[in-house]
Design a protein around this motif. Sequence first.
Motif, PDB file in Angstrom:
ATOM      1  N   LYS A   1     -17.521 -25.088  12.545  1.00 40.20           N
ATOM      2  CA  LYS A   1     -17.122 -26.068  11.615  1.00 40.20           C
ATOM      3  C   LYS A   1     -16.993 -24.998  10.083  1.00 40.20           C
ATOM      4  O   LYS A   1     -17.401 -24.190   9.878  1.00 40.20           O
ATOM      5  N   THR A   2     -16.207 -25.706   9.337  1.00 43.29           N
ATOM      6  CA  THR A   2     -16.030 -24.969   7.785  1.00 43.29           C
ATOM      7  C   THR A   2     -17.090 -24.948   7.014  1.00 43.29           C
ATOM      8  O   THR A   2     -17.799 -25.984   7.379  1.00 43.29           O
ATOM      9  N   SER A   3     -17.261 -24.181   6.103  1.00 42.96           N
ATOM     10  CA  SER A   3     -18.461 -24.241   5.496  1.00 42.96           C
ATOM     11  C   SER A   3     -18.459 -25.402   4.660  1.00 42.96           C
ATOM     12  O   SER A   3     -19.496 -25.799   4.155  1.00 42.96           O
TER      13      SER A   3
ATOM     14  N   ASP B   1     -19.946 -16.760   8.851  1.00 45.19           N
ATOM     15  CA  ASP B   1     -19.173 -15.733   8.248  1.00 45.19           C
ATOM     16  C   ASP B   1     -17.714 -16.511   7.948  1.00 45.19           C
ATOM     17  O   ASP B   1     -17.769 -17.883   7.929  1.00 45.19           O
ATOM     18  N   GLN B   2     -16.815 -15.810   7.259  1.00 43.38           N
ATOM     19  CA  GLN B   2     -15.873 -16.517   6.754  1.00 43.38           C
ATOM     20  C   GLN B   2     -15.050 -17.417   7.620  1.00 43.38           C
ATOM     21  O   GLN B   2     -14.250 -18.323   7.356  1.00 43.38           O
ATOM     22  N   ASP B   3     -15.225 -17.219   9.048  1.00 43.33           N
ATOM     23  CA  ASP B   3     -14.155 -17.813   9.987  1.00 43.33           C
ATOM     24  C   ASP B   3     -15.246 -19.132  10.685  1.00 43.33           C
ATOM     25  O   ASP B   3     -15.050 -19.695  11.326  1.00 43.33           O
ATOM     26  N   GLY B   4     -16.277 -19.179   9.741  1.00 50.61           N
ATOM     27  CA  GLY B   4     -17.199 -20.603  10.359  1.00 50.61           C
ATOM     28  C   GLY B   4     -18.076 -20.124  11.448  1.00 50.61           C
ATOM     29  O   GLY B   4     -18.571 -20.954  12.257  1.00 50.61           O
ATOM     30  N   GLN B   5     -18.051 -18.750  11.909  1.00 50.98           N
ATOM     31  CA  GLN B   5     -19.099 -18.029  13.028  1.00 50.98           C
ATOM     32  C   GLN B   5     -20.363 -17.853  12.741  1.00 50.98           C
ATOM     33  O   GLN B   5     -20.561 -17.374  11.525  1.00 50.98           O
TER      34      GLN B   5
END
Lengths: 411, 114
Positions: free
Chosen positions: A202-204, A251-255
């Motif tokens: 999911k996006t932050s 992280d920036q990719d939602g991981q």
Amino acid sequence: MEPGHISDHLFRHQYGKMVSTLTRIFGFEHHQIIEDAVQDTFLLALKKWRTAIPDHPEAWLMHAAKQRSIDLFRHNKALTKREEQFTHGSMSLAIDQLFLDHEVEDSQLRLIYAICHPALKAQDQLSLALKMMSGFSNKEIAKALMLKEETVKKRITRAKKFIVDQAIRLEIPLGEALLDRTQRVLEVIYLLFNEGFHSSGKTSLIREELCGEALRLCKMILKKEYLRNANVYCLFGLLCLHAARLEGKVDQDGQLIPLKEQDRRVWHKPLLQLGLDSLAKSAQYEDHSPFAFEAAIALEHTKAKSFEETDWKTILNIYQQSHKEYPNEMNVLSQAVIHIQLGSFAEAEKTLSTLNQAALGSNIYLFHAVKAELLMGRKKIDEARVSLETAISLCSSDAEIRHLRNKLESY
Amino acid sequence: MKKFMMLFVGEDYPELGLSPEQIQERMGKWFAWNTKMREQGIIATGEALTYKIKRVVGPDRVVSDGPFVEPKEVVGGFYVIQAESFEHVVEIAQDYPDYDLGNSVEIREVMVFE
């Protein structure tokens, strides 16, 4: 309020307030008229506020939504009688009272307590709460819960129909029933939070919104003195401690970033403090909260300055105590992980052998992943790889598979 | 300085199923655009229009109700502004918030009679 400025998420938050208040006045059976009225009001504001934002945007919206509902009732001949009741005489005076701030909050609580009626499915409650309490559209809910929009619609329709058909009253139950219902409300809030906190991909933005909504709803309960108990404070504390780590865990990719690799410096200090205060407060009450163990574990993690300084022995102890009261196979798996962390491989193996694998359901892949960790600890690299590959073959989450594959490559 | 009219063409918002969050976001953009133009002192007038349409036609003044055109071709509002040229207005119209909804801005110059 400074003219020309409205706060973030005002419309979404206001949606819950407006829907709750109007539902209390007109009755849940008219939820469609009410939701239409609220939607119309926002669209009116969209055009009207282009050139100037009113001094009291919230009051403006509330008033306009009330007028709009009355208009809609007027257009509906079958409901004209009702409309007259609302606009004339003593009833109309009583209704005005409901627009006072504390009554608005009360209406919101009544609505969430009704939504959390024990006969409803938790998954339906979650969607309905996001819709009516938090002003998410079906599309937004679908995105947040990673469901099809059609599924969300079905769940909401089913839940609403149930509330109407069973004539569930918009009230907070008394006595024994109150404790049970509060527990249910807290469980739904907890689910809501976990949707934002635990699943990956999911996006932050979505994460923050779901976690933020859970915190907001929990805070609403804490504001009422008669609803406060150890349980509510424990959950609020737990959510604060978790939420404080939100930024550091993705992280920036939602991981997801594993706890071990998280930068603890970005943890949000004020939220941590709020969490600590709330947990301290919970000790003043006599009831025992099912969230207490999880909160205690979160507390231990936040106390450690680094992953290496984590007090695993204390955490293991909490897991064991928790398992006695709330037996749960995931808990056993966590205990095995800690034994590995502590280097007690024999203990870890013993723990894993007692575990009822069938009870893990779709989490069974975690069992194999933990087994791989154990085998790695014992330097049995080939066997560890086999376990890890089994884990990957049983896992259905793309993000988790990626994580496991990275691990496999590092072996 | 010349006078131009910017006409906003497109579907009415209720048809688009916007969520409260999206409505607020959009409103913020409209407000910012309006403020920007006002600070430049270029707005002569501007209004948002309702979507109810009546038309009076022909020698018999026959009155009829809409719809007359496709929903996405309806004018939903306008600004009359002062600008140097069409190019200048095109530049101003960059901040129109509803392009992502498939809506558009039509620019017309106001005729001057000497």
